[in-house]
Design a protein around this motif. Sequence first.
Motif, PDB file in Angstrom:
ATOM      1  N   ALA A   1     -72.152  40.529  21.104  1.00  0.00           N
ATOM      2  CA  ALA A   1     -71.852  39.164  20.691  1.00  0.00           C
ATOM      3  C   ALA A   1     -70.490  38.714  21.220  1.00  0.00           C
ATOM      4  N   GLU A   2     -69.502  39.586  21.138  1.00  0.00           N
ATOM      5  CA  GLU A   2     -68.171  39.253  21.659  1.00  0.00           C
ATOM      6  C   GLU A   2     -68.226  39.027  23.170  1.00  0.00           C
ATOM      7  N   SER A   3     -68.992  39.854  23.871  1.00  0.00           N
ATOM      8  CA  SER A   3     -69.133  39.693  25.322  1.00  0.00           C
ATOM      9  C   SER A   3     -69.798  38.365  25.650  1.00  0.00           C
ATOM     10  N   LEU A   4     -70.843  38.029  24.906  1.00  0.00           N
ATOM     11  CA  LEU A   4     -71.509  36.740  25.107  1.00  0.00           C
ATOM     12  C   LEU A   4     -70.535  35.595  24.879  1.00  0.00           C
ATOM     13  N   ARG A   5     -69.728  35.720  23.852  1.00  0.00           N
ATOM     14  CA  ARG A   5     -68.755  34.684  23.534  1.00  0.00           C
ATOM     15  C   ARG A   5     -67.737  34.529  24.664  1.00  0.00           C
ATOM     16  N   MET A   6     -67.287  35.652  25.207  1.00  0.00           N
ATOM     17  CA  MET A   6     -66.315  35.605  26.294  1.00  0.00           C
ATOM     18  C   MET A   6     -66.930  35.044  27.579  1.00  0.00           C
ATOM     19  N   LEU A   7     -68.255  35.178  27.710  1.00  0.00           N
ATOM     20  CA  LEU A   7     -68.958  34.617  28.863  1.00  0.00           C
ATOM     21  C   LEU A   7     -69.286  33.140  28.664  1.00  0.00           C
ATOM     22  N   GLY A   8     -68.920  32.591  27.506  1.00  0.00           N
ATOM     23  CA  GLY A   8     -69.185  31.187  27.225  1.00  0.00           C
ATOM     24  C   GLY A   8     -70.589  30.924  26.733  1.00  0.00           C
ATOM     25  N   GLU A   9     -71.317  31.985  26.387  1.00  0.00           N
ATOM     26  CA  GLU A   9     -72.690  31.852  25.891  1.00  0.00           C
ATOM     27  C   GLU A   9     -72.654  31.809  24.365  1.00  0.00           C
ATOM     28  N   ASP A  10     -72.044  30.735  23.842  1.00  0.00           N
ATOM     29  CA  ASP A  10     -71.775  30.638  22.413  1.00  0.00           C
ATOM     30  C   ASP A  10     -73.035  30.605  21.553  1.00  0.00           C
ATOM     31  N   GLU A  11     -74.070  29.912  22.013  1.00  0.00           N
ATOM     32  CA  GLU A  11     -75.317  29.848  21.228  1.00  0.00           C
ATOM     33  C   GLU A  11     -75.924  31.236  21.064  1.00  0.00           C
ATOM     34  N   GLN A  12     -75.993  31.993  22.171  1.00  0.00           N
ATOM     35  CA  GLN A  12     -76.547  33.351  22.098  1.00  0.00           C
ATOM     36  C   GLN A  12     -75.663  34.251  21.255  1.00  0.00           C
ATOM     37  N   ALA A  13     -74.348  34.094  21.393  1.00  0.00           N
ATOM     38  CA  ALA A  13     -73.416  34.894  20.599  1.00  0.00           C
ATOM     39  C   ALA A  13     -73.631  34.622  19.118  1.00  0.00           C
ATOM     40  N   LEU A  14     -73.809  33.369  18.779  1.00  0.00           N
ATOM     41  CA  LEU A  14     -74.025  32.988  17.383  1.00  0.00           C
ATOM     42  C   LEU A  14     -75.277  33.657  16.822  1.00  0.00           C
ATOM     43  N   VAL A  15     -76.345  33.693  17.605  1.00  0.00           N
ATOM     44  CA  VAL A  15     -77.586  34.342  17.160  1.00  0.00           C
ATOM     45  C   VAL A  15     -77.334  35.823  16.857  1.00  0.00           C
ATOM     46  N   VAL A  16     -76.579  36.480  17.724  1.00  0.00           N
ATOM     47  CA  VAL A  16     -76.299  37.904  17.521  1.00  0.00           C
ATOM     48  C   VAL A  16     -75.392  38.101  16.310  1.00  0.00           C
ATOM     49  N   PHE A  17     -74.357  37.271  16.170  1.00  0.00           N
ATOM     50  CA  PHE A  17     -73.484  37.387  15.006  1.00  0.00           C
ATOM     51  C   PHE A  17     -74.257  37.167  13.708  1.00  0.00           C
ATOM     52  N   GLU A  18     -75.190  36.230  13.719  1.00  0.00           N
ATOM     53  CA  GLU A  18     -76.000  36.000  12.524  1.00  0.00           C
ATOM     54  C   GLU A  18     -76.896  37.199  12.229  1.00  0.00           C
ATOM     55  N   LYS A  19     -77.404  37.851  13.268  1.00  0.00           N
ATOM     56  CA  LYS A  19     -78.208  39.059  13.086  1.00  0.00           C
ATOM     57  C   LYS A  19     -77.362  40.157  12.431  1.00  0.00           C
ATOM     58  N   ILE A  20     -76.114  40.273  12.857  1.00  0.00           N
ATOM     59  CA  ILE A  20     -75.206  41.258  12.266  1.00  0.00           C
ATOM     60  C   ILE A  20     -74.978  40.923  10.802  1.00  0.00           C
ATOM     61  N   SER A  21     -74.739  39.650  10.525  1.00  0.00           N
ATOM     62  CA  SER A  21     -74.468  39.215   9.165  1.00  0.00           C
ATOM     63  C   SER A  21     -75.639  39.527   8.234  1.00  0.00           C
ATOM     64  N   VAL A  22     -76.863  39.361   8.737  1.00  0.00           N
ATOM     65  CA  VAL A  22     -78.053  39.659   7.941  1.00  0.00           C
ATOM     66  C   VAL A  22     -78.169  41.162   7.701  1.00  0.00           C
ATOM     67  N   LYS A  23     -77.902  41.963   8.740  1.00  0.00           N
ATOM     68  CA  LYS A  23     -78.025  43.416   8.621  1.00  0.00           C
ATOM     69  C   LYS A  23     -76.938  44.015   7.739  1.00  0.00           C
ATOM     70  N   GLU A  24     -75.754  43.445   7.816  1.00  0.00           N
ATOM     71  CA  GLU A  24     -74.606  44.015   7.116  1.00  0.00           C
ATOM     72  C   GLU A  24     -73.848  42.897   6.423  1.00  0.00           C
ATOM     73  N   HIS A  25     -74.187  42.681   5.168  1.00  0.00           N
ATOM     74  CA  HIS A  25     -73.617  41.553   4.427  1.00  0.00           C
ATOM     75  C   HIS A  25     -72.099  41.632   4.312  1.00  0.00           C
ATOM     76  N   GLU A  26     -71.549  42.821   4.400  1.00  0.00           N
ATOM     77  CA  GLU A  26     -70.110  42.988   4.231  1.00  0.00           C
ATOM     78  C   GLU A  26     -69.353  42.938   5.551  1.00  0.00           C
ATOM     79  N   PHE A  27     -70.029  42.669   6.644  1.00  0.00           N
ATOM     80  CA  PHE A  27     -69.385  42.668   7.960  1.00  0.00           C
ATOM     81  C   PHE A  27     -68.620  41.360   8.117  1.00  0.00           C
ATOM     82  N   LEU A  28     -67.425  41.320   7.532  1.00  0.00           N
ATOM     83  CA  LEU A  28     -66.626  40.100   7.470  1.00  0.00           C
ATOM     84  C   LEU A  28     -66.288  39.564   8.854  1.00  0.00           C
ATOM     85  N   GLY A  29     -66.030  40.455   9.800  1.00  0.00           N
ATOM     86  CA  GLY A  29     -65.697  40.014  11.156  1.00  0.00           C
ATOM     87  C   GLY A  29     -66.782  39.116  11.730  1.00  0.00           C
ATOM     88  N   ALA A  30     -68.034  39.474  11.513  1.00  0.00           N
ATOM     89  CA  ALA A  30     -69.151  38.675  12.024  1.00  0.00           C
ATOM     90  C   ALA A  30     -69.168  37.303  11.357  1.00  0.00           C
TER      91      ALA A  30
END
Length: 132
Positions: free
Chosen positions: A85-114
Motif C-alpha cells: 500500500a505504501e509503495s502504491l501511494r508513493m507511485l501515485g496510485e492512491d485509489e489502489q493504495a486506499l483499497v489495500v489500506f482498507e483491506k488491512i484495516s478490516v483484517k487488523e482492527h488495531e492497525f492504527l497506521g493503516a
Amino acid sequence: IVLEIDPDCLNVLFNMAQALYALGGYDRAIVTYNGVLEIYIQDVNSLFGKAEALRMLGDFEQAKATYEAVLEQDPEHLDALFGKAESLRMLGEDEQALVVFEKISVKEHEFLGAKLVIAESLFKLGKYQEAI
C-alpha cells in the motif's frame, strides 16, 4: 547427485541480509536476500526483506511486485500488505493504495497506521467527509 543445503547456511545468509539492511546497506542486503532466494525460492522472510530494501531505495515499482510475491505465498502477511500500500501511494496510485489500506484495516482492527493512512488518502482524493 543430490546436493543438500545446510539450513544453518541459509540462516547465516538471511541474518547477514538483515544486518546489512539494519545498517542501511540496502543494495547489499538485496544481493544477500537474492542469495537465499536462489536456494530457497519460497522463503517469505527473504522476499519480504528484499521488498523492504527496495522500498527504502525508492524502487517502489519493484518493491510492489516483490510484496505481491510475498502475498501470493502468504495472503495474510499484514506487513507486506502495508508495504504494498505504501509503495502504491508513493507511485501515485492512491485509489489502489486506499483499497489495500482498507483491506488491512478490516483484517487488523488495531492497525492504527493503516487507519491514519486511509484518512490521509481519502483527504488527498478530496473525500473529506469520509476522511473524518
